[in-house]
Scaffold this motif. Sequence first.
Motif, PDB file in Angstrom:
ATOM      1  N   ALA A 117      44.345  37.057  71.924  1.00  0.00           N
ATOM      2  CA  ALA A 117      43.138  38.023  71.492  1.00  0.00           C
ATOM      3  C   ALA A 117      42.255  37.262  71.143  1.00  0.00           C
ATOM      4  O   ALA A 117      42.091  36.836  70.399  1.00  0.00           O
ATOM      5  CB  ALA A 117      43.148  39.117  70.643  1.00  0.00           C
ATOM      6  N   ASN A 118      41.214  36.566  71.860  1.00  0.00           N
ATOM      7  CA  ASN A 118      39.601  35.972  72.224  1.00  0.00           C
ATOM      8  C   ASN A 118      39.077  37.090  71.749  1.00  0.00           C
ATOM      9  O   ASN A 118      38.623  37.628  71.837  1.00  0.00           O
ATOM     10  CB  ASN A 118      40.025  34.962  72.838  1.00  0.00           C
ATOM     11  CG  ASN A 118      40.613  33.715  73.174  1.00  0.00           C
ATOM     12  OD1 ASN A 118      42.140  34.448  73.282  1.00  0.00           O
ATOM     13  ND2 ASN A 118      40.622  33.032  72.377  1.00  0.00           N
ATOM     14  N   ASN A 119      38.011  36.418  70.995  1.00  0.00           N
ATOM     15  CA  ASN A 119      36.649  36.860  70.644  1.00  0.00           C
ATOM     16  C   ASN A 119      35.779  36.557  71.842  1.00  0.00           C
ATOM     17  O   ASN A 119      35.446  35.578  72.698  1.00  0.00           O
ATOM     18  CB  ASN A 119      35.763  35.742  69.512  1.00  0.00           C
ATOM     19  CG  ASN A 119      34.523  36.954  69.717  1.00  0.00           C
ATOM     20  OD1 ASN A 119      33.457  36.773  70.348  1.00  0.00           O
ATOM     21  ND2 ASN A 119      34.218  36.997  68.328  1.00  0.00           N
ATOM     22  N   ILE A 120      35.094  37.847  72.611  1.00  0.00           N
ATOM     23  CA  ILE A 120      34.686  37.606  74.660  1.00  0.00           C
ATOM     24  C   ILE A 120      33.195  36.645  73.874  1.00  0.00           C
ATOM     25  O   ILE A 120      32.973  36.046  75.686  1.00  0.00           O
ATOM     26  CB  ILE A 120      34.142  38.990  74.518  1.00  0.00           C
ATOM     27  CG1 ILE A 120      34.545  39.211  76.142  1.00  0.00           C
ATOM     28  CG2 ILE A 120      32.369  39.544  74.199  1.00  0.00           C
ATOM     29  CD1 ILE A 120      34.677  40.566  76.843  1.00  0.00           C
ATOM     30  N   ILE A 126      41.330  34.919  67.756  1.00  0.00           N
ATOM     31  CA  ILE A 126      41.811  36.277  67.065  1.00  0.00           C
ATOM     32  C   ILE A 126      43.158  35.782  66.495  1.00  0.00           C
ATOM     33  O   ILE A 126      43.038  35.736  65.467  1.00  0.00           O
ATOM     34  CB  ILE A 126      41.106  37.526  67.477  1.00  0.00           C
ATOM     35  CG1 ILE A 126      39.465  37.450  68.004  1.00  0.00           C
ATOM     36  CG2 ILE A 126      41.299  38.123  66.542  1.00  0.00           C
ATOM     37  CD1 ILE A 126      38.822  38.461  68.018  1.00  0.00           C
ATOM     38  N   LYS A 127      44.052  36.072  67.634  1.00  0.00           N
ATOM     39  CA  LYS A 127      45.526  36.041  66.995  1.00  0.00           C
ATOM     40  C   LYS A 127      45.946  36.314  68.318  1.00  0.00           C
ATOM     41  O   LYS A 127      45.822  36.520  70.021  1.00  0.00           O
ATOM     42  CB  LYS A 127      45.475  37.846  66.433  1.00  0.00           C
ATOM     43  CG  LYS A 127      47.236  37.626  65.875  1.00  0.00           C
ATOM     44  CD  LYS A 127      46.842  37.904  64.710  1.00  0.00           C
ATOM     45  CE  LYS A 127      47.925  38.543  63.941  1.00  0.00           C
ATOM     46  NZ  LYS A 127      48.584  37.933  62.584  1.00  0.00           N
ATOM     47  N   THR A 128      47.776  35.801  68.075  1.00  0.00           N
ATOM     48  CA  THR A 128      48.842  35.932  69.225  1.00  0.00           C
ATOM     49  C   THR A 128      50.007  36.332  68.849  1.00  0.00           C
ATOM     50  O   THR A 128      50.091  36.563  67.855  1.00  0.00           O
ATOM     51  CB  THR A 128      48.568  33.778  69.452  1.00  0.00           C
ATOM     52  OG1 THR A 128      48.012  33.056  69.816  1.00  0.00           O
ATOM     53  CG2 THR A 128      49.980  33.622  70.733  1.00  0.00           C
ATOM     54  N   LEU A 129      50.554  37.352  70.259  1.00  0.00           N
ATOM     55  CA  LEU A 129      51.178  37.748  69.783  1.00  0.00           C
ATOM     56  C   LEU A 129      52.170  37.302  70.654  1.00  0.00           C
ATOM     57  O   LEU A 129      52.883  37.403  71.646  1.00  0.00           O
ATOM     58  CB  LEU A 129      50.910  39.765  70.202  1.00  0.00           C
ATOM     59  CG  LEU A 129      52.248  40.157  70.407  1.00  0.00           C
ATOM     60  CD1 LEU A 129      53.217  40.633  68.962  1.00  0.00           C
ATOM     61  CD2 LEU A 129      51.568  41.336  70.462  1.00  0.00           C
ATOM     62  N   ILE A 130      53.159  37.192  70.230  1.00  0.00           N
ATOM     63  CA  ILE A 130      54.526  36.114  71.119  1.00  0.00           C
ATOM     64  C   ILE A 130      56.060  37.744  71.375  1.00  0.00           C
ATOM     65  O   ILE A 130      55.893  38.051  70.568  1.00  0.00           O
ATOM     66  CB  ILE A 130      55.568  35.339  70.388  1.00  0.00           C
ATOM     67  CG1 ILE A 130      54.247  34.092  69.399  1.00  0.00           C
ATOM     68  CG2 ILE A 130      56.391  34.516  70.871  1.00  0.00           C
ATOM     69  CD1 ILE A 130      53.765  33.088  70.746  1.00  0.00           C
ATOM     70  N   LEU A 131      55.605  37.325  72.550  1.00  0.00           N
ATOM     71  CA  LEU A 131      56.565  38.877  73.289  1.00  0.00           C
ATOM     72  C   LEU A 131      58.323  38.067  72.888  1.00  0.00           C
ATOM     73  O   LEU A 131      58.731  36.441  73.274  1.00  0.00           O
ATOM     74  CB  LEU A 131      56.328  39.450  74.413  1.00  0.00           C
ATOM     75  CG  LEU A 131      55.211  39.222  74.180  1.00  0.00           C
ATOM     76  CD1 LEU A 131      54.355  40.095  75.985  1.00  0.00           C
ATOM     77  CD2 LEU A 131      54.592  40.612  73.832  1.00  0.00           C
TER      78      LEU A 131
END
Length: 144
Positions: A117-120, A126-131
């Motif tokens: 997720a990045n600020n547009i 903003i945040k990273t979700l590792i799957l």
Amino acid sequence: MIAAVDSELLRNHKALLFSAEKNLLAFPVTVMEVENQTTPGQPETLIPAYGTFTFQGLYVYSIDLTKGLQYRGRISHLSSEDYLQAGNAWYDSDKNVDRALYIGDTLYTLSAAMIKANNISDLLEIKTLILPHSESGRVQMLTR
């Protein structure tokens, strides 16, 4: 410098993110750069040079009726270590960005390995979700 570019967009129109409301155009790319060459192909063989790997991720542009397309930046799921390990070549990795979408003022990039997720407005992370992955390298479905 000449660049050879590949993109999921060349094979699937769904890889293009376009929003007139947000003045946004974005698409995934893999960039290979050919240095010290002014014309495509190598003169002695006429075989196009593929180049050296330099980037895999999302290119982001602003769209404006008076200014046209303006490059804003790029987002990658690859770490500095991934780039060092890649050397001159890259391959189909689970960290290759395949898609992008936005919700509100957040731009999301998706690969098999993560969602970022990045600020547009400024593209700051903003945040990273590792799957989670299985041993086969495929994303596991989490069920209860």
